[in-house]
Design a protein around this motif. Structure first.
Motif, PDB file in Angstrom:
ATOM      1  N   UNK A 188       7.029   2.930  -8.602  1.00  0.00           N
ATOM      2  CA  UNK A 188       8.434   2.589  -8.825  1.00  0.00           C
ATOM      3  C   UNK A 188       9.028   2.120  -7.506  1.00  0.00           C
ATOM      4  N   UNK A 189       9.557   0.870  -7.487  1.00  0.00           N
ATOM      5  CA  UNK A 189      10.079   0.309  -6.252  1.00  0.00           C
ATOM      6  C   UNK A 189      11.510   0.736  -6.014  1.00  0.00           C
TER       7      UNK A 189
ATOM      8  N   UNK B 167       0.630   0.884   0.224  1.00  0.00           N
ATOM      9  CA  UNK B 167       0.691  -0.080  -0.879  1.00  0.00           C
ATOM     10  C   UNK B 167       1.991  -0.876  -0.828  1.00  0.00           C
ATOM     11  N   UNK B 168       3.088  -0.193  -0.509  1.00  0.00           N
ATOM     12  CA  UNK B 168       4.372  -0.887  -0.378  1.00  0.00           C
ATOM     13  C   UNK B 168       4.320  -1.891   0.767  1.00  0.00           C
ATOM     14  N   UNK B 169       3.650  -1.514   1.858  1.00  0.00           N
ATOM     15  CA  UNK B 169       3.482  -2.421   3.004  1.00  0.00           C
ATOM     16  C   UNK B 169       2.724  -3.673   2.579  1.00  0.00           C
ATOM     17  N   UNK B 170       1.653  -3.514   1.834  1.00  0.00           N
ATOM     18  CA  UNK B 170       0.839  -4.648   1.402  1.00  0.00           C
ATOM     19  C   UNK B 170       1.610  -5.559   0.453  1.00  0.00           C
ATOM     20  N   UNK B 171       2.341  -4.962  -0.486  1.00  0.00           N
ATOM     21  CA  UNK B 171       3.148  -5.756  -1.421  1.00  0.00           C
ATOM     22  C   UNK B 171       4.236  -6.522  -0.676  1.00  0.00           C
TER      23      UNK B 171
ATOM     24  N   UNK C  28      11.777  -9.921  -5.632  1.00  0.00           N
ATOM     25  CA  UNK C  28      11.238 -10.109  -6.985  1.00  0.00           C
ATOM     26  C   UNK C  28       9.719  -9.927  -6.996  1.00  0.00           C
ATOM     27  N   UNK C  29       9.028 -10.570  -6.035  1.00  0.00           N
ATOM     28  CA  UNK C  29       7.563 -10.441  -5.968  1.00  0.00           C
ATOM     29  C   UNK C  29       7.171  -9.005  -5.635  1.00  0.00           C
ATOM     30  N   UNK C  30       7.893  -8.395  -4.692  1.00  0.00           N
ATOM     31  CA  UNK C  30       7.603  -7.009  -4.302  1.00  0.00           C
ATOM     32  C   UNK C  30       7.709  -6.064  -5.502  1.00  0.00           C
ATOM     33  N   UNK C  31       8.795  -6.180  -6.252  1.00  0.00           N
ATOM     34  CA  UNK C  31       8.995  -5.272  -7.389  1.00  0.00           C
ATOM     35  C   UNK C  31       7.971  -5.511  -8.492  1.00  0.00           C
ATOM     36  N   UNK C  32       7.613  -6.779  -8.718  1.00  0.00           N
ATOM     37  CA  UNK C  32       6.581  -7.065  -9.735  1.00  0.00           C
ATOM     38  C   UNK C  32       5.232  -6.490  -9.331  1.00  0.00           C
ATOM     39  N   UNK C  33       4.892  -6.630  -8.048  1.00  0.00           N
ATOM     40  CA  UNK C  33       3.607  -6.110  -7.587  1.00  0.00           C
ATOM     41  C   UNK C  33       3.590  -4.590  -7.589  1.00  0.00           C
ATOM     42  N   UNK C  34       4.694  -3.979  -7.194  1.00  0.00           N
ATOM     43  CA  UNK C  34       4.780  -2.513  -7.197  1.00  0.00           C
ATOM     44  C   UNK C  34       4.637  -1.981  -8.620  1.00  0.00           C
TER      45      UNK C  34
ATOM     46  N   UNK D 164       9.068   1.168   4.868  1.00  0.00           N
ATOM     47  CA  UNK D 164      10.107   2.087   5.346  1.00  0.00           C
ATOM     48  C   UNK D 164      11.132   2.343   4.258  1.00  0.00           C
ATOM     49  N   UNK D 165      11.538   1.278   3.575  1.00  0.00           N
ATOM     50  CA  UNK D 165      12.501   1.411   2.473  1.00  0.00           C
ATOM     51  C   UNK D 165      11.943   2.343   1.402  1.00  0.00           C
ATOM     52  N   UNK D 166      10.692   2.119   1.019  1.00  0.00           N
ATOM     53  CA  UNK D 166      10.074   2.947  -0.018  1.00  0.00           C
ATOM     54  C   UNK D 166       9.998   4.407   0.418  1.00  0.00           C
ATOM     55  N   UNK D 167       9.575   4.632   1.681  1.00  0.00           N
ATOM     56  CA  UNK D 167       9.440   6.007   2.181  1.00  0.00           C
ATOM     57  C   UNK D 167      10.784   6.721   2.229  1.00  0.00           C
TER      58      UNK D 167
END
Length: 293
Positions: free
Chosen positions: A292-293, A19-23, A280-286, A98-101
């Motif tokens: 939690x991003x 999901x993080x990859x897609x966002x 900004x877009x990544x955190x909003x989508x997460x 990778x960052x999320x993991x």
């Protein structure tokens, strides 16, 4: 400004890293399309022929931009957007997943400290940078105007046939010296400034605007610090016979210390706005899909 996204189907079987990859991929796609002209202008500025004096007043961001529009039309500003997309869609996705993991493994849901943020950002960028370097080399050559490749696949094939597969990893050291510190410094400044926001702002509808502003500040600082490595990387990838140390010597002998800051304005604008928008877009989508991003 409150960003709203269409509801996404919630599938608990999809791994959070996917999901993080897609966002991340979607956020990178939006920012790349908007700011590709700045990347092209930056590359052209950094690869100007020796006979053109950078301090003459005739050469600058605006004059290069007008020259591209005049000789290659308006769409010429998006030259290299295909390899940019090929690099960005998986590249930004790999970076954020990778960052999320890493963040979930080492920190769980705790906010990173300054040193932890540097390591998280740098580690994620190292993985993404190495994996996507061949496409980065092709993208740089598309933008510089010296090569006439027909497509990304054709360019990869041509480089392998004429220069060997190793040429696809030219500028690896300069790329890592530029991208790893940039990402580490960016994440550190971004996370620290965002954490310092008053709670009434970070939980209000204006939170995306505040986060974007934090991203802009972090991007300016990180861009200026890593600009010399970006100039060296561009020269090595456009002239693969140059080694990193030789490129540094060449730039200094031809242009002096100011040569290491050629293209600083368009790069700072592009990297700052791209990173701020992507985060900004990544955190909003997460947040929208409950992670939690």
């Amino acid at each position: 400004m409150q960003m709203k996204f269409a509801p996404l189907p919630h599938n608990p079987q999809v791994h959070p890293a996917i999901k993080a990859f897609m966002c991340g991929s979607l956020s990178g796609t939006c920012s790349t399309l908007l700011f590709q002209p700045l990347d092209l202008v930056k590359t052209r500025l950094q690869t100007l022929q020796t006979g053109v004096q950078p301090g003459s007043g005739r050469v600058g961001m605006v004059s290069v931009l007008l020259s591209v529009v005049r000789t290659e039309r308006l769409l010429g500003l998006w030259k290299g957007v295909s390899p940019s997309f090929v690099r960005t869609i998986p590249g930004v996705g790999i970076y954020f997943s990778t960052y999320y993991s890493l963040k979930q493994h080492f920190l769980q849901d705790r906010c990173p400290g300054a040193a932890e943020a540097v390591l998280l950002g740098g580690g994620a960028r190292t993985v993404a940078g190495v994996v996507m370097l061949p496409v980065t080399v092709v993208k740089t050559r598309f933008e510089c105007g010296r090569y006439s490749y027909g497509s990304v696949i054709g360019a990869l094939r041509s480089v392998c046939q004429t220069e060997g597969p190793a040429a696809l990893f030219s500028g690896l050291m300069a790329t890592l010296l530029r991208d790893v510190p940039f990402s580490g410094i960016y994440v550190m400044f971004y996370s620290q400034t965002k954490a310092s926001l008053p709670k009434e702002i970070s939980t209000s509808p204006a939170a995306p605007v505040a986060n974007f502003s934090c991203g802009v500040l972090a991007g300016v600082l990180a861009s200026l610090i890593t600009q010399p490595a970006d100039v060296v990387k561009t020269h090595v990838q456009v002239n693969p016979q140059l080694k990193t140390a030789e490129a540094i010597r060449y730039i200094y002998m031809e242009y002096g210390l100011q040569g290491f800051f050629r293209g600083a304005v368009p790069r700072s604008l592009r990297r700052t706005m791209m990173a701020a928008m992507a985060w900004t877009i990544y955190e909003q989508m997460m947040a929208h899909i409950g992670l939690k991003s």
